[in-house]
Design a protein around this motif. Sequence first.
Motif, PDB file in Angstrom:
ATOM      1  N   MET A  13       1.109  -1.472  -0.473  1.00 54.67           N
ATOM      2  CA  MET A  13      -0.239   0.485   0.210  1.00 54.67           C
ATOM      3  C   MET A  13       0.615   1.246   0.232  1.00 54.67           C
ATOM      4  SD  MET A  13      -2.703   1.641  -0.058  1.00 54.67           S
ATOM      5  CE  MET A  13      -3.546   0.129  -0.513  1.00 54.67           C
ATOM      6  N   PHE A  14       0.162   2.303  -0.395  1.00 59.34           N
ATOM      7  CA  PHE A  14       1.193   3.334  -0.253  1.00 59.34           C
ATOM      8  C   PHE A  14       1.405   3.943   1.332  1.00 59.34           C
ATOM      9  CE2 PHE A  14      -0.088   3.492  -4.814  1.00 59.34           C
ATOM     10  CZ  PHE A  14       1.078   4.057  -5.273  1.00 59.34           C
ATOM     11  N   LYS A  15       1.963   4.929   1.779  1.00 57.51           N
ATOM     12  CA  LYS A  15       2.522   4.834   2.768  1.00 57.51           C
ATOM     13  C   LYS A  15       2.029   7.071   2.701  1.00 57.51           C
ATOM     14  CE  LYS A  15       1.118   1.362   5.610  1.00 57.51           C
ATOM     15  NZ  LYS A  15      -0.234   0.982   5.837  1.00 57.51           N
ATOM     16  N   GLU A  16       2.240   7.560   3.567  1.00 58.67           N
ATOM     17  CA  GLU A  16       2.567   8.675   3.979  1.00 58.67           C
ATOM     18  C   GLU A  16       3.885   9.287   3.974  1.00 58.67           C
ATOM     19  OE1 GLU A  16       0.929  12.299   7.133  1.00 58.67           O
ATOM     20  OE2 GLU A  16      -0.203  11.676   5.837  1.00 58.67           O
ATOM     21  N   VAL A  17       4.483   9.917   3.496  1.00 58.16           N
ATOM     22  CA  VAL A  17       6.141  10.292   3.552  1.00 58.16           C
ATOM     23  C   VAL A  17       5.923  11.762   4.490  1.00 58.16           C
ATOM     24  CG1 VAL A  17       8.110  10.626   3.123  1.00 58.16           C
ATOM     25  CG2 VAL A  17       6.994   8.958   2.223  1.00 58.16           C
ATOM     26  N   GLN A  18       5.074  12.724   3.672  1.00 63.16           N
ATOM     27  CA  GLN A  18       5.329  13.590   3.909  1.00 63.16           C
ATOM     28  C   GLN A  18       4.009  15.313   3.760  1.00 63.16           C
ATOM     29  OE1 GLN A  18       9.063  15.353   1.984  1.00 63.16           O
ATOM     30  NE2 GLN A  18       9.223  17.529   3.122  1.00 63.16           N
ATOM     31  N   THR A  19       3.955  16.030   4.362  1.00 67.03           N
ATOM     32  CA  THR A  19       3.256  16.950   3.356  1.00 67.03           C
ATOM     33  C   THR A  19       2.890  17.897   3.625  1.00 67.03           C
ATOM     34  OG1 THR A  19       1.975  17.611   6.803  1.00 67.03           O
ATOM     35  CG2 THR A  19       1.016  15.416   5.541  1.00 67.03           C
ATOM     36  N   PHE A  20       2.309  18.913   2.591  1.00 66.73           N
ATOM     37  CA  PHE A  20       2.705  20.402   2.807  1.00 66.73           C
ATOM     38  C   PHE A  20       1.340  20.325   2.702  1.00 66.73           C
ATOM     39  CE2 PHE A  20       5.392  16.843   0.582  1.00 66.73           C
ATOM     40  CZ  PHE A  20       6.865  17.860   0.669  1.00 66.73           C
ATOM     41  N   PRO A  21       1.617  22.319   3.233  1.00 66.66           N
ATOM     42  CA  PRO A  21       0.448  22.806   3.537  1.00 66.66           C
ATOM     43  C   PRO A  21      -0.339  23.610   1.873  1.00 66.66           C
ATOM     44  CG  PRO A  21       1.750  23.818   4.730  1.00 66.66           C
ATOM     45  CD  PRO A  21       2.645  22.548   3.878  1.00 66.66           C
ATOM     46  N   SER A  22      -1.528  23.352   1.666  1.00 67.92           N
ATOM     47  CA  SER A  22      -1.828  23.837   0.295  1.00 67.92           C
ATOM     48  C   SER A  22      -2.733  24.459   0.056  1.00 67.92           C
ATOM     49  CB  SER A  22      -2.614  22.343  -0.735  1.00 67.92           C
ATOM     50  OG  SER A  22      -1.731  20.873  -1.084  1.00 67.92           O
ATOM     51  N   ARG A  23      -2.732  26.428  -0.587  1.00 64.55           N
ATOM     52  CA  ARG A  23      -3.305  26.543  -0.913  1.00 64.55           C
ATOM     53  C   ARG A  23      -3.700  26.884  -1.971  1.00 64.55           C
ATOM     54  NH1 ARG A  23      -3.283  25.305   3.691  1.00 64.55           N
ATOM     55  NH2 ARG A  23      -2.594  25.783   5.436  1.00 64.55           N
ATOM     56  N   GLY A  24      -5.200  26.553  -2.014  1.00 67.51           N
ATOM     57  CA  GLY A  24      -5.450  26.898  -3.779  1.00 67.51           C
ATOM     58  C   GLY A  24      -4.830  26.003  -4.640  1.00 67.51           C
ATOM     59  N   SER A  25      -3.832  24.625  -4.530  1.00 72.79           N
ATOM     60  CA  SER A  25      -3.124  24.266  -5.252  1.00 72.79           C
ATOM     61  C   SER A  25      -4.102  23.206  -6.485  1.00 72.79           C
ATOM     62  CB  SER A  25      -2.815  23.447  -4.667  1.00 72.79           C
ATOM     63  OG  SER A  25      -1.433  23.844  -3.559  1.00 72.79           O
ATOM     64  N   MET A  26      -3.714  23.198  -7.561  1.00 72.97           N
ATOM     65  CA  MET A  26      -4.471  22.916  -8.143  1.00 72.97           C
ATOM     66  C   MET A  26      -3.153  21.738  -9.070  1.00 72.97           C
ATOM     67  SD  MET A  26      -7.522  23.539  -8.691  1.00 72.97           S
ATOM     68  CE  MET A  26      -8.496  22.878 -10.299  1.00 72.97           C
ATOM     69  N   VAL A  27      -2.450  22.036  -8.825  1.00 67.97           N
ATOM     70  CA  VAL A  27      -0.773  20.726  -9.409  1.00 67.97           C
ATOM     71  C   VAL A  27      -0.036  20.415  -8.524  1.00 67.97           C
ATOM     72  CG1 VAL A  27       0.230  23.023 -10.556  1.00 67.97           C
ATOM     73  CG2 VAL A  27       0.547  20.609 -11.427  1.00 67.97           C
ATOM     74  N   PHE A  28       0.523  19.246  -7.823  1.00 72.43           N
ATOM     75  CA  PHE A  28       1.960  19.217  -7.123  1.00 72.43           C
ATOM     76  C   PHE A  28       2.788  17.839  -7.964  1.00 72.43           C
ATOM     77  CE2 PHE A  28       3.300  16.728  -2.989  1.00 72.43           C
ATOM     78  CZ  PHE A  28       4.573  18.109  -3.043  1.00 72.43           C
ATOM     79  N   GLN A  29       3.515  18.449  -9.192  1.00 66.59           N
ATOM     80  CA  GLN A  29       3.977  17.610  -9.624  1.00 66.59           C
ATOM     81  C   GLN A  29       5.375  17.481 -10.057  1.00 66.59           C
ATOM     82  OE1 GLN A  29       2.658  18.546 -13.971  1.00 66.59           O
ATOM     83  NE2 GLN A  29       4.347  17.638 -14.467  1.00 66.59           N
ATOM     84  N   PRO A  30       5.992  15.946  -9.428  1.00 67.81           N
ATOM     85  CA  PRO A  30       7.193  15.927  -9.477  1.00 67.81           C
ATOM     86  C   PRO A  30       8.372  16.575 -11.013  1.00 67.81           C
ATOM     87  CG  PRO A  30       5.995  13.760  -9.365  1.00 67.81           C
ATOM     88  CD  PRO A  30       4.949  14.800  -9.289  1.00 67.81           C
TER      89      PRO A  30
END
Length: 613
Positions: free
Chosen positions: A520-537
């Motif tokens: 399964m996918f496990k959480e590694v890190q969180t990032f505060p999002s304020r109006g985010s439509m893209v979180f792209q590697p």
Amino acid sequence: MCFMTFPRPTELNDVSQCGIEEREEVRDKCYKEQPLNDSRPLFAKGFCREVACAGVIGKYSIGTEGMGYPGREVRGWRGWTLLIWVGVVGLVLADGRRVRQPRCPAGCTCTKDNALCENVRSVPHTFPSDVVSLSFVKSGFNEITGGSFVHTPALQLLLFTANSFDLIDEDAFLGLPHLEYLFIENNKIASISPYAFRGLKALIHLSLAYNNLETLPKDVFKGMDALTKVDLRGNNLICDCKLKWLVEWMHHTNATLDEIYCSGPPIHQGRKLNDLLPHSFDCITAEFASYQSLKFESISVEAFTFGKDQYVVFAQPFAGTCSFLEWDHVEMTFRTYDTIESTSTVVCKPMVIDNHLFVIVAQLFGGSHIYKRDTSANKFIKIQDIDILKIRKPNDIETFMIDGESFFVIADSSKAGSTTVYKWNGNGFYSHQSLHPWYRDTDVEYLEISNKPHLILSSSSQRPVVYQWNRSKKQFDRRTDIPDMEDVFSVKHFRVRGELFICLTRFIGDSKVMRWDGAMFKEVQTFPSRGSMVFQPVSIGNWQYAILGSDYSLTQVYQWDTNRGQFVPSQELNVQAPRSFSPVSIDDRVFLLASSFKGKTQIYEHLMIDLSN
């Protein structure tokens, strides 16, 4: 003694009125002190020349001689008055020719060859010429300015101790070719100009001990080849990339350094600088630098290769076009290549199959279409419409290959539409599989998990759903969902050292990075999002980034830290309402394309930076 003044030309040798002994004595004195061939102006000649020679040897002198009038003998008190006046003038002029020796400046004590200055407010400009050693103690000036010692070129030793200055300026010791010893100790120096010691080619001993130095400018010792001793003890040196040059210099110079301990950073704190090696420093980093601004809004961007050339395509929803750009190898900019006219364009997805270029154009209104590049006509031709009953409100397109067959999938975000997989059959694309209806999917991502093809669908109405390819049925089966991750707008994957990670975007709340642990996918890190439509590697060479866009603030760029196993903040980009990012490599350069829904589309260049410089 007898003097003749203003003689007539015919009487130049007439000295009969003077006694022979007197004449010879005065004449000899004149020749000895002032030769007759002296060509200097009359008023620059000494007393002997002006008086004795004029009177005894018979040269013309001041007065009527200069006008061509014959001189005449002056007797009595008037003659003596003239004699005294001329003598005084001569003595004054003679005294003016002597070089006056500077006195010891106020606040300083001078001996034969040494001067000590205490509590002075500035560096004095004059010292006795025989001073070769100069010391400043408890002085009140704030810095050593450039050219402070050009008036004392004979100095061999210069010492500063217990002073209050904190800066050594450029060319502070210019004009000291003989200086061999320079002690700047127990002061408050926090900054030194890169060229502070320029010109000190004879210096053999330099001490900067017990100051407030945290670093030294690169190559500050350049040109000081005579150095045999450098003392840096008692400073708070930060042994980071800014001091890498010093470590390299220590391994190549003949000068010796006392043991120096690092005050930081944490990785080197407490270690001896003398024990560090150049490879102890990791000083290469990178950044995205603004390169080109495009005068249009866009909602998606894709980079692709066709015919060995690199292209990029932007979907412009307001203009209703797919805008293709190519690289201008002369102007070194991206220029217009071609366009596809459409309506409310949201995605322009290129797909190359058997050296043929196809473009899937997703539209909010009027249905979606497939175009093919006609190389002979050098234009795009529409070859197929996409079933409007299945794809009503497309939001994302993903292309992929499984077992040598080409597919694409369209995520549909309408209430009545269905996310659908299409397959190439050699002549066109046909509907291969509808994944699920009514879920209002906003994004679809293709990836391989444990070497098996998978799709992850993001939706505003449910948690991200994971589908796995069934090779026997040649279809995707629903496998699981990602728990505790409601309201995810999109999912994008990346790999670091073979491990699989995903970036999950939330508009409001926390976007997350998760790692696949085998089940399964496990959480590694969180990032505060304020109006985010893209979180792209974004992967560029050995650099792994994650770019978190925002409609309300600056775009945040994070860089993967291998030691921590997490992303760390790298920089900020000013992109208005970003929706998509895509890297492209051209001419050994890498660019980052950033679509902007509410402003100008931006292009950045990925630059390598050596922090040791």
